[in-house]
Design a protein around this motif. Sequence first.
Motif, PDB file in Angstrom:
ATOM      1  N   THR A 315      35.014  13.289 -34.947  1.00 13.63           N
ATOM      2  CA  THR A 315      34.212  12.793 -34.006  1.00 13.63           C
ATOM      3  C   THR A 315      32.936  12.298 -33.547  1.00 13.63           C
ATOM      4  OG1 THR A 315      33.392  14.949 -34.471  1.00 13.63           O
ATOM      5  CG2 THR A 315      35.361  15.290 -33.341  1.00 13.63           C
ATOM      6  N   GLY A 316      33.030  11.245 -34.357  1.00 13.27           N
ATOM      7  CA  GLY A 316      31.666  10.382 -34.600  1.00 13.27           C
ATOM      8  C   GLY A 316      31.427   9.917 -32.230  1.00 13.27           C
ATOM      9  N   GLY A 317      33.072   9.551 -32.108  1.00 18.92           N
ATOM     10  CA  GLY A 317      32.996   8.534 -31.321  1.00 18.92           C
ATOM     11  C   GLY A 317      32.602   9.483 -29.900  1.00 18.92           C
ATOM     12  N   LEU A 318      32.144  11.021 -30.205  1.00 23.27           N
ATOM     13  CA  LEU A 318      31.380  12.368 -29.038  1.00 23.27           C
ATOM     14  C   LEU A 318      30.160  11.939 -28.972  1.00 23.27           C
ATOM     15  CD1 LEU A 318      34.098  14.522 -29.993  1.00 23.27           C
ATOM     16  CD2 LEU A 318      34.980  12.805 -28.409  1.00 23.27           C
ATOM     17  N   THR A 319      29.684  11.192 -29.718  1.00 23.12           N
ATOM     18  CA  THR A 319      28.011  11.144 -29.485  1.00 23.12           C
ATOM     19  C   THR A 319      27.883   9.551 -28.880  1.00 23.12           C
ATOM     20  OG1 THR A 319      28.047  10.559 -31.941  1.00 23.12           O
ATOM     21  CG2 THR A 319      27.609  12.473 -31.327  1.00 23.12           C
ATOM     22  N   GLY A 320      26.406   9.441 -28.607  1.00 19.11           N
ATOM     23  CA  GLY A 320      26.241   8.258 -28.300  1.00 19.11           C
ATOM     24  C   GLY A 320      26.319   8.741 -26.739  1.00 19.11           C
ATOM     25  N   ASN A 321      26.510   7.141 -26.377  1.00 15.98           N
ATOM     26  CA  ASN A 321      26.590   6.799 -24.841  1.00 15.98           C
ATOM     27  C   ASN A 321      28.331   6.651 -24.032  1.00 15.98           C
ATOM     28  OD1 ASN A 321      23.729   7.403 -23.822  1.00 15.98           O
ATOM     29  ND2 ASN A 321      23.034   5.773 -24.455  1.00 15.98           N
ATOM     30  N   GLY A 322      28.931   6.849 -25.445  1.00 14.17           N
ATOM     31  CA  GLY A 322      30.708   6.119 -24.232  1.00 14.17           C
ATOM     32  C   GLY A 322      31.097   7.502 -23.947  1.00 14.17           C
ATOM     33  N   PRO A 323      32.905   7.143 -22.760  1.00 16.93           N
ATOM     34  CA  PRO A 323      32.733   7.542 -21.813  1.00 16.93           C
ATOM     35  C   PRO A 323      32.867   9.139 -21.840  1.00 16.93           C
ATOM     36  CG  PRO A 323      34.597   5.713 -22.311  1.00 16.93           C
ATOM     37  CD  PRO A 323      33.315   5.809 -23.173  1.00 16.93           C
ATOM     38  N   LEU A 327      31.415  12.967 -21.135  1.00 18.43           N
ATOM     39  CA  LEU A 327      32.102  13.833 -20.566  1.00 18.43           C
ATOM     40  C   LEU A 327      32.313  14.994 -21.624  1.00 18.43           C
ATOM     41  CD1 LEU A 327      34.317  14.985 -18.831  1.00 18.43           C
ATOM     42  CD2 LEU A 327      36.079  14.012 -20.815  1.00 18.43           C
ATOM     43  N   LEU A 328      31.801  14.938 -22.406  1.00 24.58           N
ATOM     44  CA  LEU A 328      31.389  15.780 -23.115  1.00 24.58           C
ATOM     45  C   LEU A 328      29.905  16.960 -22.546  1.00 24.58           C
ATOM     46  CD1 LEU A 328      33.121  15.707 -26.512  1.00 24.58           C
ATOM     47  CD2 LEU A 328      33.415  17.324 -25.042  1.00 24.58           C
ATOM     48  N   ALA A 329      28.878  15.713 -22.260  1.00 21.70           N
ATOM     49  CA  ALA A 329      27.381  16.287 -22.057  1.00 21.70           C
ATOM     50  C   ALA A 329      27.535  17.153 -20.846  1.00 21.70           C
ATOM     51  CB  ALA A 329      27.134  14.901 -21.486  1.00 21.70           C
ATOM     52  N   LYS A 330      28.682  17.065 -20.017  1.00 27.92           N
ATOM     53  CA  LYS A 330      28.857  17.618 -18.413  1.00 27.92           C
ATOM     54  C   LYS A 330      29.636  19.456 -19.169  1.00 27.92           C
ATOM     55  CE  LYS A 330      28.717  13.886 -15.885  1.00 27.92           C
ATOM     56  NZ  LYS A 330      29.646  12.355 -14.241  1.00 27.92           N
ATOM     57  N   GLY A 339      32.638  29.890 -34.564  1.00 26.22           N
ATOM     58  CA  GLY A 339      31.507  28.445 -33.884  1.00 26.22           C
ATOM     59  C   GLY A 339      30.887  28.409 -33.111  1.00 26.22           C
ATOM     60  N   LYS A 340      30.932  27.331 -33.155  1.00 24.58           N
ATOM     61  CA  LYS A 340      30.148  27.034 -31.321  1.00 24.58           C
ATOM     62  C   LYS A 340      30.757  25.454 -31.124  1.00 24.58           C
ATOM     63  CE  LYS A 340      25.529  25.520 -29.211  1.00 24.58           C
ATOM     64  NZ  LYS A 340      23.759  25.851 -29.780  1.00 24.58           N
ATOM     65  N   GLY A 341      30.447  25.153 -29.815  1.00 26.94           N
ATOM     66  CA  GLY A 341      31.414  23.406 -29.751  1.00 26.94           C
ATOM     67  C   GLY A 341      31.479  23.794 -27.791  1.00 26.94           C
ATOM     68  N   LYS A 342      31.972  22.792 -27.326  1.00 25.50           N
ATOM     69  CA  LYS A 342      32.239  22.708 -26.409  1.00 25.50           C
ATOM     70  C   LYS A 342      33.609  22.260 -26.029  1.00 25.50           C
ATOM     71  CE  LYS A 342      28.549  20.058 -25.387  1.00 25.50           C
ATOM     72  NZ  LYS A 342      27.354  20.629 -23.580  1.00 25.50           N
ATOM     73  N   LEU A 343      33.838  23.124 -24.702  1.00 21.75           N
ATOM     74  CA  LEU A 343      34.934  23.639 -23.870  1.00 21.75           C
ATOM     75  C   LEU A 343      35.466  22.786 -22.685  1.00 21.75           C
ATOM     76  CD1 LEU A 343      37.270  26.098 -23.877  1.00 21.75           C
ATOM     77  CD2 LEU A 343      35.513  27.024 -21.888  1.00 21.75           C
ATOM     78  N   SER A 350      43.323  22.716 -22.027  1.00 17.24           N
ATOM     79  CA  SER A 350      42.018  23.322 -22.726  1.00 17.24           C
ATOM     80  C   SER A 350      41.806  22.493 -23.420  1.00 17.24           C
ATOM     81  CB  SER A 350      42.598  24.757 -22.228  1.00 17.24           C
ATOM     82  OG  SER A 350      42.802  26.085 -20.755  1.00 17.24           O
ATOM     83  N   ALA A 351      40.727  21.975 -24.277  1.00 22.52           N
ATOM     84  CA  ALA A 351      40.138  21.821 -24.905  1.00 22.52           C
ATOM     85  C   ALA A 351      39.261  21.493 -25.837  1.00 22.52           C
ATOM     86  CB  ALA A 351      40.505  20.006 -25.035  1.00 22.52           C
ATOM     87  N   LEU A 352      39.107  22.156 -27.005  1.00 24.31           N
ATOM     88  CA  LEU A 352      37.291  23.263 -27.341  1.00 24.31           C
ATOM     89  C   LEU A 352      37.168  21.567 -28.532  1.00 24.31           C
ATOM     90  CD1 LEU A 352      35.450  24.771 -27.850  1.00 24.31           C
ATOM     91  CD2 LEU A 352      37.136  26.035 -28.947  1.00 24.31           C
ATOM     92  N   ILE A 353      36.016  20.570 -29.256  1.00 24.62           N
ATOM     93  CA  ILE A 353      36.500  20.415 -30.129  1.00 24.62           C
ATOM     94  C   ILE A 353      34.944  21.375 -30.911  1.00 24.62           C
ATOM     95  CG2 ILE A 353      35.023  18.215 -30.193  1.00 24.62           C
ATOM     96  CD1 ILE A 353      36.807  18.097 -27.046  1.00 24.62           C
ATOM     97  N   THR A 354      35.064  21.496 -31.591  1.00 29.18           N
ATOM     98  CA  THR A 354      34.049  22.369 -31.510  1.00 29.18           C
ATOM     99  C   THR A 354      32.854  21.623 -32.973  1.00 29.18           C
ATOM    100  OG1 THR A 354      35.646  22.306 -34.741  1.00 29.18           O
ATOM    101  CG2 THR A 354      35.746  24.887 -32.705  1.00 29.18           C
ATOM    102  N   ASP A 355      31.585  22.015 -33.216  1.00 25.92           N
ATOM    103  CA  ASP A 355      30.478  21.567 -34.128  1.00 25.92           C
ATOM    104  C   ASP A 355      31.099  21.441 -35.186  1.00 25.92           C
ATOM    105  OD1 ASP A 355      29.395  21.353 -31.961  1.00 25.92           O
ATOM    106  OD2 ASP A 355      27.569  22.800 -33.203  1.00 25.92           O
ATOM    107  N   ASP A 356      32.069  21.860 -36.364  1.00 22.34           N
ATOM    108  CA  ASP A 356      32.120  21.488 -37.082  1.00 22.34           C
ATOM    109  C   ASP A 356      33.492  20.754 -38.004  1.00 22.34           C
ATOM    110  OD1 ASP A 356      34.683  22.825 -36.521  1.00 22.34           O
ATOM    111  OD2 ASP A 356      34.094  24.978 -38.426  1.00 22.34           O
ATOM    112  N   GLY A 357      34.258  20.011 -36.675  1.00 24.69           N
ATOM    113  CA  GLY A 357      34.770  18.861 -36.994  1.00 24.69           C
ATOM    114  C   GLY A 357      36.463  18.982 -35.966  1.00 24.69           C
ATOM    115  N   ARG A 358      36.758  20.509 -35.748  1.00 25.31           N
ATOM    116  CA  ARG A 358      38.371  20.531 -35.283  1.00 25.31           C
ATOM    117  C   ARG A 358      38.104  20.573 -33.682  1.00 25.31           C
ATOM    118  NH1 ARG A 358      38.177  26.646 -37.339  1.00 25.31           N
ATOM    119  NH2 ARG A 358      36.219  26.738 -36.155  1.00 25.31           N
ATOM    120  N   VAL A 359      39.671  20.351 -33.613  1.00 24.74           N
ATOM    121  CA  VAL A 359      40.140  20.288 -32.212  1.00 24.74           C
ATOM    122  C   VAL A 359      41.112  21.160 -32.012  1.00 24.74           C
ATOM    123  CG1 VAL A 359      40.688  18.304 -30.431  1.00 24.74           C
ATOM    124  CG2 VAL A 359      38.996  17.701 -31.952  1.00 24.74           C
TER     125      VAL A 359
END
Length: 378
Positions: A315-323, A327-330, A339-343, A350-359
């Motif tokens: 999930t490294g590509g989910l950080t920074g300024n990439g497209p 999307l995840l920033a919003k 745990g905690k993550g982005k929905l 529906s997709a959930l990306i968790t802070d511990d690297g699970r999708v």
Amino acid sequence: MGVAQRSKRWAVPVAAVAVVAGVGTLGPVMADASPKLPTISAQDLLAKVQTAKVDGLSGTVSSSADLGLPAIPGLGDRGNSQLTEMLSGQHTARVAFATPDKARVSVLDNQAERVWTTDGSSAWAYDSSKREATKLTLPAHKNAKPEKAEPRSYDPQAVAKQFLDSIDPTTNVAVSGTEKVAGRDAYKLRLVPKTDKTTVGSVTVAIDSKTWVPLDVTVMPRSGDKPAVEVGFTSVSFDVPSASTFTFTPPKGVKVTDQKVPANNGQKQIPKQVVPKQVVPNRVLPRKPVGSGAEKPTVIGQGWDSVVMIRNAQTGGLTGNGPLAQLLAKAPTVQGSWGKGKLITSKMVSALITDDGRVFAGLVTPDTLQAAAAKAPR
């Protein structure tokens, strides 16, 4: 019809002519008149579909998808083009197969062509936009078939099978009428989930009245009156294609990579670069795990409310300024016992990306997705 019967492998080699769950409106596929056909029960129609057998076919498939996902700037660039394709847009493919192991799919998009073809002893993957081709020498085995070499997102039979194999007591099944598809008389088999945990409102499969082969699949969301997914033939012939249909000669100047597929107990192991990503019913995931360290996908739940989990996803590509990062920033941040993550949500996915690297992903409601995450093994 019993579960054992429903899960039985179809006699029609649905994986041979690969097609996605592609999706949207196929105006040209449907004609206005409803043909008069003998009455048939849903149980008898299912039985005929499961025992259908044809020696070959060829035709043109149109697919379209509208899963309600927000636009992602820059997502159509290079490596992300397959993801864009599987989530939206309209596409056309020419398909052909002949038993037992010959198949060809040519996808035509944006004045470019991608070809997957096999004659049983070798397989080719060609991309005209990249001017590259990969030739696979397949191991000799009487039961070996290069099923993973072709994109299933352009096969109405493969898409239909994904849904029909999932029929269980949580589904209402009925013959809802007749229609014309690609000039052929067809019955409409309608599947309606009884559960409110899925985003799927209904699935209609158009089944040829003579060969009993699925010709078209339409997926409607629980909300809205426009198809979220449709894939179907605009023209089809059940004549066996000639052997030359499945041969491939790379154009002059194309870079060719030769690979040999090792035998593995009769199972073909197709290199991952040849296998396109896909959307399949009740799950949204690549054909291979995400990232080199990712584990095999785990399915949580059953039937319409099943969810796919991928652990150790990159999930490294989910950080920074990439497209995707934009999307995840919003996307809202959620948390629970898992745990905690982005929905990320839409009318279908529906997709959930968790802070511990699970999708986690599925054609389910956000609450169902998070409930599945709470049950998932760490």
